[in-house]
Design a protein around this motif. Structure first.
Motif, PDB file in Angstrom:
ATOM      1  N   PHE A 148     -10.691   0.372   6.170  1.00  0.00           N
ATOM      2  CA  PHE A 148     -10.701  -0.741   7.151  1.00  0.00           C
ATOM      3  C   PHE A 148      -9.618  -1.549   7.239  1.00  0.00           C
ATOM      4  O   PHE A 148      -9.231  -2.245   8.062  1.00  0.00           O
ATOM      5  CB  PHE A 148     -11.971  -1.803   6.558  1.00  0.00           C
ATOM      6  N   GLY A 149      -9.013  -1.390   5.912  1.00  0.00           N
ATOM      7  CA  GLY A 149      -7.622  -2.032   5.956  1.00  0.00           C
ATOM      8  C   GLY A 149      -6.735  -1.180   6.807  1.00  0.00           C
ATOM      9  O   GLY A 149      -5.792  -2.121   7.585  1.00  0.00           O
ATOM     10  N   GLU A 150      -6.606   0.164   6.986  1.00  0.00           N
ATOM     11  CA  GLU A 150      -5.866   0.721   7.778  1.00  0.00           C
ATOM     12  C   GLU A 150      -6.179   0.329   9.431  1.00  0.00           C
ATOM     13  O   GLU A 150      -5.512   0.253  10.089  1.00  0.00           O
ATOM     14  CB  GLU A 150      -6.095   2.130   7.781  1.00  0.00           C
ATOM     15  N   LEU A 151      -7.734   0.246   9.639  1.00  0.00           N
ATOM     16  CA  LEU A 151      -8.008  -0.242  11.024  1.00  0.00           C
ATOM     17  C   LEU A 151      -7.677  -1.565  11.458  1.00  0.00           C
ATOM     18  O   LEU A 151      -6.972  -1.685  12.483  1.00  0.00           O
ATOM     19  CB  LEU A 151      -9.583  -0.446  11.040  1.00  0.00           C
ATOM     20  N   ASP A 152      -7.583  -2.369  10.284  1.00  0.00           N
ATOM     21  CA  ASP A 152      -6.920  -3.888  10.748  1.00  0.00           C
ATOM     22  C   ASP A 152      -5.458  -3.802  11.253  1.00  0.00           C
ATOM     23  O   ASP A 152      -4.960  -4.416  11.969  1.00  0.00           O
ATOM     24  CB  ASP A 152      -7.198  -4.909   9.716  1.00  0.00           C
ATOM     25  N   ILE A 153      -4.914  -2.996  10.558  1.00  0.00           N
ATOM     26  CA  ILE A 153      -3.253  -2.860  10.775  1.00  0.00           C
ATOM     27  C   ILE A 153      -3.122  -2.248  12.056  1.00  0.00           C
ATOM     28  O   ILE A 153      -2.341  -2.768  12.817  1.00  0.00           O
ATOM     29  CB  ILE A 153      -2.508  -1.909   9.894  1.00  0.00           C
ATOM     30  N   SER A 154      -4.109  -1.111  12.272  1.00  0.00           N
ATOM     31  CA  SER A 154      -3.998  -0.529  13.838  1.00  0.00           C
ATOM     32  C   SER A 154      -4.452  -1.693  14.692  1.00  0.00           C
ATOM     33  O   SER A 154      -3.830  -1.651  16.061  1.00  0.00           O
ATOM     34  CB  SER A 154      -4.816   0.595  13.849  1.00  0.00           C
ATOM     35  N   LEU A 155      -5.253  -2.503  14.635  1.00  0.00           N
ATOM     36  CA  LEU A 155      -5.734  -3.511  15.478  1.00  0.00           C
ATOM     37  C   LEU A 155      -4.872  -4.534  15.673  1.00  0.00           C
ATOM     38  O   LEU A 155      -4.502  -5.011  17.110  1.00  0.00           O
ATOM     39  CB  LEU A 155      -7.243  -4.135  14.920  1.00  0.00           C
ATOM     40  N   LYS A 156      -4.016  -4.858  14.702  1.00  0.00           N
ATOM     41  CA  LYS A 156      -2.905  -6.065  14.853  1.00  0.00           C
ATOM     42  C   LYS A 156      -1.663  -5.352  15.722  1.00  0.00           C
ATOM     43  O   LYS A 156      -1.152  -6.013  16.661  1.00  0.00           O
ATOM     44  CB  LYS A 156      -2.576  -6.388  13.626  1.00  0.00           C
ATOM     45  N   ARG A 157      -1.582  -4.275  15.486  1.00  0.00           N
ATOM     46  CA  ARG A 157      -0.318  -3.528  16.364  1.00  0.00           C
ATOM     47  C   ARG A 157      -0.640  -3.261  17.616  1.00  0.00           C
ATOM     48  O   ARG A 157       0.170  -3.516  18.507  1.00  0.00           O
ATOM     49  CB  ARG A 157       0.103  -2.202  15.548  1.00  0.00           C
ATOM     50  N   THR A 158      -1.832  -2.877  18.000  1.00  0.00           N
ATOM     51  CA  THR A 158      -2.492  -2.745  19.371  1.00  0.00           C
ATOM     52  C   THR A 158      -2.387  -4.203  19.866  1.00  0.00           C
ATOM     53  O   THR A 158      -1.989  -4.224  21.050  1.00  0.00           O
ATOM     54  CB  THR A 158      -3.874  -2.264  19.207  1.00  0.00           C
ATOM     55  N   TRP A 159      -2.838  -5.246  19.251  1.00  0.00           N
ATOM     56  CA  TRP A 159      -2.991  -6.597  19.870  1.00  0.00           C
ATOM     57  C   TRP A 159      -1.680  -7.108  20.374  1.00  0.00           C
ATOM     58  O   TRP A 159      -1.277  -7.592  21.364  1.00  0.00           O
ATOM     59  CB  TRP A 159      -3.594  -7.544  18.882  1.00  0.00           C
ATOM     60  N   LYS A 160      -0.570  -6.713  19.525  1.00  0.00           N
ATOM     61  CA  LYS A 160       0.807  -7.132  19.681  1.00  0.00           C
ATOM     62  C   LYS A 160       1.433  -6.578  20.909  1.00  0.00           C
ATOM     63  O   LYS A 160       2.040  -7.117  21.612  1.00  0.00           O
ATOM     64  CB  LYS A 160       1.578  -6.759  18.506  1.00  0.00           C
TER      65      LYS A 160
END
Length: 402
Positions: free
Chosen positions: A318-330
């Protein structure tokens, strides 16, 4: 003629005995499954063929007597199951039915038990140690030789088996004892099956299902052999074909299934003051869409907890998913700024929000339910890690901007 009291007493005795008898029969199937789960490639396991259960390959054989023990100790110094088993093995070896030097003689008991004599037998790793253990056992039961004055006092229930063992070729008996082992279960044979499965690369939440299924497969196959009058022999290779196929069916599911229910109107209303909902206010999202967003947020939170607890998803994913989501959002925020620079601030935020709500990332290589990724985005928006309005942080948390 039996009175009602007599009949009642007899009925109680029968009912008391039946569970132990049923467990004894069922234990053989369960022990066979345990052996098959651990059997090396190229070997074969059987039930009611060479012994209660057995395992054999090209060089070695394991003969297994399985004993269910609810209360009694079947390996106590004067227990009939112990001496009857040893007597049977001595007879088998004397008649050429097995080579003691290439055979493991195992007594398996479903719960932890011990006895002075059986522990000494099981610990004997050499012929000298085996012969010493036999001498000690003979002294315990028969007394000093050569008269053996205690021999006549051995209980009738075990006397024939003890006589057979101690009057047989003692070198042959020592070869059996050298390869004798006592194996004890935890007290729950089914739990022991699951313990073996837990050492395999299987999702923890699937273990009971797999154990139940493979127990049924083994029992059905053994019953089919026995009904056909054939030896109940299952090779490790065919077993692992069945086992692997079922594990891949139930534990290689590429879709995560939700454990969450859509929240009630009251539950949704309680969360309307949250930061992520205020973010939606900034871009003018309709009220109905805000209600849906709260539902996604709550269901995603419930799924994260349930999947981590069940082992369907490792919590670190889930932590890895959050990082991916932040990068995607950016990345999407930058693209949206370029594509919609001529639009009003609120419309830019709506465009970014709509674009992000279409994101579909896998969770530990598995497809998540439709509500999950949007719910995770709202979770990040709730602590202002991401946002939709170009100045979301300044609008909602001036101190954070500073």
């Amino acid at each position: 003629m039996k009175t009602s009291t007599d009949r009642s007493s007899s009925s109680r005795r029968r009912k008391t005995e039946v569970p132990g008898q049923a467990l004894g029969i069922g234990l053989q199937y369960t022990r066979l499954l345990q052996l098959l789960l651990q059997a090396p490639p190229g070997s074969a396991c059987s039930m009611e063929y060479l012994d209660d259960v057995a395992q054999e390959d090209f060089q070695h054989v394991k003969l297994g007597q399985s004993k269910s023990a609810l209360t009694d100790n079947p390996v106590a110094d004067r227990a009939q199951p112990l001496w009857k088993t040893l007597s049977n093995w001595v007879t088998l070896a004397a008649e050429g039915g097995c080579d003691p030097d290439c055979t493991v003689f195992e007594m398996y008991v479903s719960r932890p038990v011990s006895g002075l004599l059986v522990d000494a037998f099981s610990a004997s790793a050499s012929l000298d140690a085996a012969q010493a253990a036999i001498l000690s056992a003979r002294y315990t039961l028969w007394g000093d030789g050569p008269k053996y004055l205690q021999r006549s006092k051995v209980a009738a229930g075990i006397a024939p088996y003890v006589d057979r063992v101690f009057t047989a070729d003692q070198v042959l008996f020592a070869r059996i004892i050298k390869n004798f082992t006592l194996t004890c279960g935890s007290g729950s044979p089914q739990a022991d099956v699951e313990a073996i499965l837990k050492t395999h690369p299987i999702t923890q939440s699937k273990i009971r299902d797999i154990a139940d299924h493979m127990s049924g497969v083994v029992k059905r196959r053994v019953d089919e052999f026995l009904e056909a009058g054939k030896p109940a022999i299952i090779t490790s290779d065919e077993f692992h074909t069945w086992y692997t196929a079922y594990v891949q069916k139930v534990d290689r599911d590429m879709v995560l299934r939700t454990h969450a229910k859509r929240p009630s109107d009251k539950e949704v209303e309680d969360h309307l003051p949250r930061i992520f909902v205020q973010q939606l206010d900034l871009i003018g999202l309709p009220f109905e869409d805000k209600l849906e967003a709260v539902g996604d947020y709550l269901m995603a939170a419930a799924d994260r907890t349930a999947w981590a607890a069940s082992g369907d998803v490792d919590a670190t994913s889930f932590g890895e998913l959050d990082i991916s989501l932040k990068r995607t959002w950016k990345n999407k925020r930058l693209a949206c700024k370029v594509a919609h620079a001529d639009k009003a601030i609120g419309d830019q935020g709506l465009a970014l929000y709509a674009d992000c709500m279409d994101v579909n990332l896998a969770v530990q290589h598995k497809e998540a339910p439709d509500h999950f990724i949007p719910g995770c985005l709202h979770r990040l928006a709730d602590d202002l890690s991401i946002g939709w309005h170009p100045d979301f942080a300044g609008q909602l948390n001036p101190k954070k901007v500073a």
